[in-house]
Design a protein around this motif. Structure first.
Motif, PDB file in Angstrom:
ATOM      1  N   GLN A 145       6.742   5.247   9.612  1.00  0.00           N
ATOM      2  CA  GLN A 145       7.645   5.145  10.758  1.00  0.00           C
ATOM      3  C   GLN A 145       8.933   4.404  10.398  1.00  0.00           C
ATOM      4  O   GLN A 145      10.008   4.717  10.931  1.00  0.00           O
ATOM      5  CB  GLN A 145       6.961   4.461  11.945  1.00  0.00           C
ATOM      6  CG  GLN A 145       6.595   3.014  11.750  1.00  0.00           C
ATOM      7  CD  GLN A 145       5.957   2.414  13.002  1.00  0.00           C
ATOM      8  OE1 GLN A 145       6.299   2.788  14.124  1.00  0.00           O
ATOM      9  NE2 GLN A 145       5.022   1.493  12.812  1.00  0.00           N
ATOM     10  N   HIS A 146       8.851   3.452   9.484  1.00  0.00           N
ATOM     11  CA  HIS A 146      10.045   2.674   9.134  1.00  0.00           C
ATOM     12  C   HIS A 146      11.005   3.498   8.265  1.00  0.00           C
ATOM     13  O   HIS A 146      12.227   3.332   8.362  1.00  0.00           O
ATOM     14  CB  HIS A 146       9.637   1.374   8.456  1.00  0.00           C
ATOM     15  CG  HIS A 146       8.581   0.648   9.207  1.00  0.00           C
ATOM     16  ND1 HIS A 146       8.768   0.194  10.492  1.00  0.00           N
ATOM     17  CD2 HIS A 146       7.293   0.353   8.882  1.00  0.00           C
ATOM     18  CE1 HIS A 146       7.643  -0.365  10.922  1.00  0.00           C
ATOM     19  NE2 HIS A 146       6.747  -0.282   9.968  1.00  0.00           N
ATOM     20  N   GLU A 147      10.461   4.381   7.448  1.00  0.00           N
ATOM     21  CA  GLU A 147      11.323   5.280   6.685  1.00  0.00           C
ATOM     22  C   GLU A 147      12.026   6.246   7.632  1.00  0.00           C
ATOM     23  O   GLU A 147      13.203   6.599   7.425  1.00  0.00           O
ATOM     24  CB  GLU A 147      10.501   6.045   5.650  1.00  0.00           C
ATOM     25  CG  GLU A 147      11.326   6.956   4.747  1.00  0.00           C
ATOM     26  CD  GLU A 147      12.449   6.226   4.027  1.00  0.00           C
ATOM     27  OE1 GLU A 147      13.538   6.820   3.888  1.00  0.00           O
ATOM     28  OE2 GLU A 147      12.255   5.060   3.609  1.00  0.00           O
ATOM     29  N   SER A 263      14.451   1.565  19.140  1.00  0.00           N
ATOM     30  CA  SER A 263      13.365   0.629  19.436  1.00  0.00           C
ATOM     31  C   SER A 263      12.062   1.146  18.848  1.00  0.00           C
ATOM     32  O   SER A 263      11.769   2.350  18.921  1.00  0.00           O
ATOM     33  CB  SER A 263      13.178   0.462  20.949  1.00  0.00           C
ATOM     34  OG  SER A 263      14.392   0.083  21.568  1.00  0.00           O
ATOM     35  N   VAL A 264      11.275   0.225  18.266  1.00  0.00           N
ATOM     36  CA  VAL A 264       9.969   0.565  17.707  1.00  0.00           C
ATOM     37  C   VAL A 264       8.955  -0.457  18.204  1.00  0.00           C
ATOM     38  O   VAL A 264       9.166  -1.670  18.064  1.00  0.00           O
ATOM     39  CB  VAL A 264       9.984   0.559  16.160  1.00  0.00           C
ATOM     40  CG1 VAL A 264       8.591   0.840  15.610  1.00  0.00           C
ATOM     41  CG2 VAL A 264      10.978   1.588  15.631  1.00  0.00           C
ATOM     42  N   LEU A 291       5.901  10.494  16.065  1.00  0.00           N
ATOM     43  CA  LEU A 291       5.590  10.774  14.667  1.00  0.00           C
ATOM     44  C   LEU A 291       4.093  10.987  14.476  1.00  0.00           C
ATOM     45  O   LEU A 291       3.282  10.656  15.344  1.00  0.00           O
ATOM     46  CB  LEU A 291       6.057   9.614  13.787  1.00  0.00           C
ATOM     47  CG  LEU A 291       7.522   9.202  13.913  1.00  0.00           C
ATOM     48  CD1 LEU A 291       7.791   7.984  13.049  1.00  0.00           C
ATOM     49  CD2 LEU A 291       8.431  10.363  13.514  1.00  0.00           C
ATOM     50  N   ALA A 292       3.735  11.511  13.333  1.00  0.00           N
ATOM     51  CA  ALA A 292       2.327  11.663  12.983  1.00  0.00           C
ATOM     52  C   ALA A 292       1.712  10.292  12.728  1.00  0.00           C
ATOM     53  O   ALA A 292       2.401   9.337  12.335  1.00  0.00           O
ATOM     54  CB  ALA A 292       2.199  12.534  11.736  1.00  0.00           C
ATOM     55  N   ALA A 293       0.421  10.189  12.957  1.00  0.00           N
ATOM     56  CA  ALA A 293      -0.299   8.956  12.645  1.00  0.00           C
ATOM     57  C   ALA A 293      -0.250   8.701  11.144  1.00  0.00           C
ATOM     58  O   ALA A 293      -0.145   9.630  10.342  1.00  0.00           O
ATOM     59  CB  ALA A 293      -1.747   9.063  13.116  1.00  0.00           C
ATOM     60  N   ASP A 294      -0.317   7.433  10.777  1.00  0.00           N
ATOM     61  CA  ASP A 294      -0.248   7.058   9.365  1.00  0.00           C
ATOM     62  C   ASP A 294      -1.089   5.808   9.149  1.00  0.00           C
ATOM     63  O   ASP A 294      -1.120   4.917  10.005  1.00  0.00           O
ATOM     64  CB  ASP A 294       1.216   6.795   8.971  1.00  0.00           C
ATOM     65  CG  ASP A 294       1.427   6.728   7.470  1.00  0.00           C
ATOM     66  OD1 ASP A 294       0.534   7.166   6.719  1.00  0.00           O
ATOM     67  OD2 ASP A 294       2.488   6.233   7.042  1.00  0.00           O
TER      68      ASP A 294
END
Length: 341
Positions: A145-147, A263-264, A291-294
């Protein structure tokens, strides 16, 4: 480094290189997240787990299908182990990281790597001098998610970045929790504060300075329990950070730009099944990107193993989890402590 790998065979007969991993200690984080990821990774062979308590070592070994070892030194000295994972209390990290490096082992250590920047720098220097990989496990930096956020910034989704804010706070812990034990390296600054500080480094880059900070202390426990810090870049971009161990839970960050905001939430400790949502606010409206789960723990273990097996001495620059990031991060933590006293 590749000659250290232990080869097994796939069903088709092709060799699979595997990193032989040993574990120092039976911490909860190891049991719940890191070791399940290790045993599921085909590039890792979990060889042994050590404890100063034979019963604990036996329990962990049975749970994860490896060998129990009584005493940390006996595991570090083993020749059938290439790398060591260190989830011990913070005050024990530096001693056992150094012992592992001197024994020729690569090291994946839970944060903080050391109690101060000087010690962290010496450990990095030792690892580099011996051609070994040393990783401080701020696991959130591996989450995809940060990328995705970094790509949005690079694409100008919110214009020019002006400010960053982040918070990582957790509810009050029992008095006997290791994070409330000063002799074990407890305190909010060495635990939860590292996450928003590392996030600021991830998005604002090198050269951050502490403009001011506040650190709260609990005299009865003898540890710091929370606080806040204001960081800034040379260009004047600011980072407002909040951390604490006696607050309602919060795990989030925001980036303000000249034309919008990102925002995250659940930024630092998302469950493996969590599907992150990135909220982008712009004058034309609000967009929520799901996003997809990771699984950030699986990514930590996999990246560490591949880095060793491929013979690299560091992970990619700017990733937020390389050896080059360890000392600057520790200096910032030290500065927050000094300014907040």
């Amino acid at each position: 480094m590749t000659d250290e790998a232990h080869d097994v065979r796939r069903p088709d007969g092709a060799p699979v290189r595997r990193l032989r991993l040993g574990v120092l200690g039976c911490a909860s984080i190891a049991r719940r997240r890191t070791l399940p990821a290790a045993v599921a990774d085909p590039s890792v062979e979990l060889v042994a787990v050590a404890s100063r308590d034979a019963h604990k070592a036996g329990q962990f070994a049975r749970l994860f299908g490896c060998e129990p070892v009584l005493g940390y030194e006996r595991l570090v000295e083993r020749r059938d182990i290439d790398a060591v994972y260190v989830p011990l209390p913070a005050a024990l990290h530096a001693h056992w990281i150094e012992a592992s490096l001197r024994a020729g082992k690569h090291v994946l250590a839970e944060k903080p790597l050391a109690m101060d920047a000087g010690t962290a720098a010496k450990l990095v220097s030792l690892a580099r001098s011996r051609g070994l990989l040393l990783v401080e496990n701020y696991m959130f930096t591996y989450h995809s998610q940060h990328e995705a956020v970094r790509r949005l910034l690079a694409d100008g989704a919110i214009g020019e970045l002006r400010a960053f804010s982040a918070a990582f706070t957790i509810p009050q812990l029992p008095p006997d929790d290791i994070r409330n034990q000063s002799g074990l390296g407890g305190g909010a600054l060495l635990d939860v504060a590292g996450y928003p500080i590392r996030a600021a480094e991830l998005f604002l880059g090198d050269g951050l300075r502490v403009a001011g900070s506040v650190v709260r202390h609990d005299a009865a426990l003898g540890v710091d329990t929370g606080g806040a810090a204001l960081l800034r870049t040379a260009a004047g971009v600011t980072a407002q950070l909040t951390f604490g161990m006696e607050n309602a839970y919060r795990s989030s960050y925001e980036l303000w730009g000249s034309t919008g905001r990102i925002s995250v939430h659940r930024a630092f400790t998302p469950p493996a099944e969590h599907r992150p949502v990135i909220r982008v606010e712009r004058p034309e409206g609000v967009e929520e990107i799901t996003l997809a789960a990771d699984d950030q723990f699986a990514r930590v273990v996999g990246t560490f193993a591949r880095s060793v097996l491929d013979g690299t001495d560091d992970v990619p620059p700017g990733s937020g989890h390389g050896m080059r990031d360890i000392e600057p991060h520790a200096r910032l933590v030290d500065a927050v402590r000094r300014n907040g006293s």
